[in-house]
Design a protein around this motif. Structure first.
Motif, PDB file in Angstrom:
ATOM      1  N   PHE A 125       0.847  -1.187   0.000  1.00 13.62           N
ATOM      2  CA  PHE A 125       0.000   0.000   0.000  1.00 13.62           C
ATOM      3  C   PHE A 125       0.883   1.237   0.000  1.00 13.62           C
ATOM      4  CE2 PHE A 125      -2.724  -3.210   1.900  1.00 13.62           C
ATOM      5  CZ  PHE A 125      -3.947  -2.962   1.304  1.00 13.62           C
ATOM      6  N   ALA A 126       0.453   2.257  -0.742  1.00 15.97           N
ATOM      7  CA  ALA A 126       1.101   3.553  -0.603  1.00 15.97           C
ATOM      8  C   ALA A 126       0.988   3.959   0.864  1.00 15.97           C
ATOM      9  CB  ALA A 126       0.418   4.582  -1.498  1.00 15.97           C
ATOM     10  N   PRO A 127       2.045   4.535   1.450  1.00 15.47           N
ATOM     11  CA  PRO A 127       2.018   4.869   2.884  1.00 15.47           C
ATOM     12  C   PRO A 127       0.789   5.655   3.317  1.00 15.47           C
ATOM     13  CG  PRO A 127       4.234   5.136   2.029  1.00 15.47           C
ATOM     14  CD  PRO A 127       3.350   4.843   0.846  1.00 15.47           C
ATOM     15  N   ALA A 128       0.366   6.624   2.512  1.00 16.65           N
ATOM     16  CA  ALA A 128      -0.805   7.432   2.888  1.00 16.65           C
ATOM     17  C   ALA A 128      -2.069   6.582   2.920  1.00 16.65           C
ATOM     18  CB  ALA A 128      -0.971   8.599   1.907  1.00 16.65           C
ATOM     19  N   VAL A 129      -2.170   5.637   1.990  1.00 11.53           N
ATOM     20  CA  VAL A 129      -3.348   4.770   1.938  1.00 11.53           C
ATOM     21  C   VAL A 129      -3.355   3.833   3.141  1.00 11.53           C
ATOM     22  CG1 VAL A 129      -4.479   2.921   0.657  1.00 11.53           C
ATOM     23  CG2 VAL A 129      -3.545   4.887  -0.564  1.00 11.53           C
ATOM     24  N   LEU A 130      -2.209   3.234   3.446  1.00 12.41           N
ATOM     25  CA  LEU A 130      -2.131   2.332   4.587  1.00 12.41           C
ATOM     26  C   LEU A 130      -2.484   3.066   5.868  1.00 12.41           C
ATOM     27  CD1 LEU A 130      -1.475  -0.407   5.804  1.00 12.41           C
ATOM     28  CD2 LEU A 130       0.924   0.284   5.924  1.00 12.41           C
ATOM     29  N   ARG A 131      -1.988   4.284   6.029  1.00  8.94           N
ATOM     30  CA  ARG A 131      -2.283   5.022   7.245  1.00  8.94           C
ATOM     31  C   ARG A 131      -3.782   5.301   7.372  1.00  8.94           C
ATOM     32  NH1 ARG A 131       0.505   7.234  11.272  1.00  8.94           N
ATOM     33  NH2 ARG A 131       1.612   5.306  10.845  1.00  8.94           N
ATOM     34  N   ARG A 132      -4.445   5.614   6.242  1.00  9.68           N
ATOM     35  CA  ARG A 132      -5.890   5.847   6.307  1.00  9.68           C
ATOM     36  C   ARG A 132      -6.630   4.564   6.670  1.00  9.68           C
ATOM     37  NH1 ARG A 132      -5.602   8.551   1.437  1.00  9.68           N
ATOM     38  NH2 ARG A 132      -7.180   7.207   0.491  1.00  9.68           N
ATOM     39  N   LEU A 133      -6.183   3.441   6.117  1.00  4.59           N
ATOM     40  CA  LEU A 133      -6.804   2.165   6.462  1.00  4.59           C
ATOM     41  C   LEU A 133      -6.643   1.878   7.950  1.00  4.59           C
ATOM     42  CD1 LEU A 133      -5.626  -0.082   3.482  1.00  4.59           C
ATOM     43  CD2 LEU A 133      -7.971   0.632   3.947  1.00  4.59           C
ATOM     44  N   VAL A 134      -5.450   2.123   8.445  1.00  7.53           N
ATOM     45  CA  VAL A 134      -5.189   1.884   9.855  1.00  7.53           C
ATOM     46  C   VAL A 134      -6.024   2.828  10.720  1.00  7.53           C
ATOM     47  CG1 VAL A 134      -3.436   2.046  11.663  1.00  7.53           C
ATOM     48  CG2 VAL A 134      -2.871   0.952   9.491  1.00  7.53           C
TER      49      VAL A 134
END
Length: 215
Positions: A125-134
């Protein structure tokens, strides 16, 4: 050899992706599709290991194509590669069966690592996407937002790996950061999943955030 199918309605984008994949000795582009209909047809005929999937295309879009490919060939790994990383695109794509979500402006070397990683079971995941998922997963929990302790049996190295997973790093990036071999990192990740009863990387990242391990 990792067999790759490229799906994007822009010929220039496909040409760039083909050149990038052709530069890697362990990747082979087995086909290209400019729309979802052709993507589904080629995935069935060519049986790629990895599909790099655009989302917005004429006719059948990437989310529908992903869903149909996964229904017919559940072992295929579909990675979304798009300029649209908003929630209106991320969650439907994941629900359709995509195993990762990357931005088109990522570095070429990172994309090659991601393609190799998904074959080994990673979910890039792109870091920004992973952070939003988290963040969304954490917010959805009904417990108070107090820090969640990690299992006491985790080793110091496993805690370091867990923290970097929470920061969105891939196995290769973790290996570089901690000066370890990628195989060693994969072993740590497998141990973390077993010890924390986490079925996937996103759940590990959620745990890292709730435990206050991330930088």
């Amino acid at each position: 050899m990792i067999r790759v199918l490229l799906v994007d309605d822009q010929q220039l984008v496909r040409a760039g992706l083909r050149m990038l994949c052709d530069s890697a000795a362990d990747l082979e582009v087995v086909g290209e599709a400019a729309n979802g209909v052709d993507a589904v047809r080629l995935a069935e005929r060519l049986r790629p290991d990895v599909v790099l999937m655009d989302l917005r295309m004429p006719g059948m879009d990437g989310m529908t194509a992903t869903q149909r490919i996964m229904a017919a060939r559940p072992t295929t790994r579909v990675v979304v590669l798009t300029t649209f990383d908003d929630d209106d695109h991320v969650y439907p794509a994941l629900a359709a069966g995509a195993c990762g979500f990357l931005a088109k402006d990522m570095a070429p070397a990172e994309l090659l690592r991601a393609v190799r990683g998904v074959v080994d079971g990673e979910s890039p995941f792109a870091p920004a996407v992973l952070r939003r998922l988290v963040d969304r997963a954490v917010a959805a929990r009904v417990e108070p937002a107090a820090a969640t302790p990690v299992p006491a049996e985790l080793t110091g190295r496993e805690r370091e790996v867990l923290a970097l997973i929470g920061d969105g790093l891939s196995n290769t990036e973790i290996a570089d950061r901690l000066h370890l071999g990628v195989t060693t990192v994969k072993t740590h990740v497998s141990n973390l999943m077993a010890k924390t009863a986490s079925p996937n990387r996103v759940r590990l990242a959620v745990l890292a955030v709730r435990a206050g391990l991330c930088g």
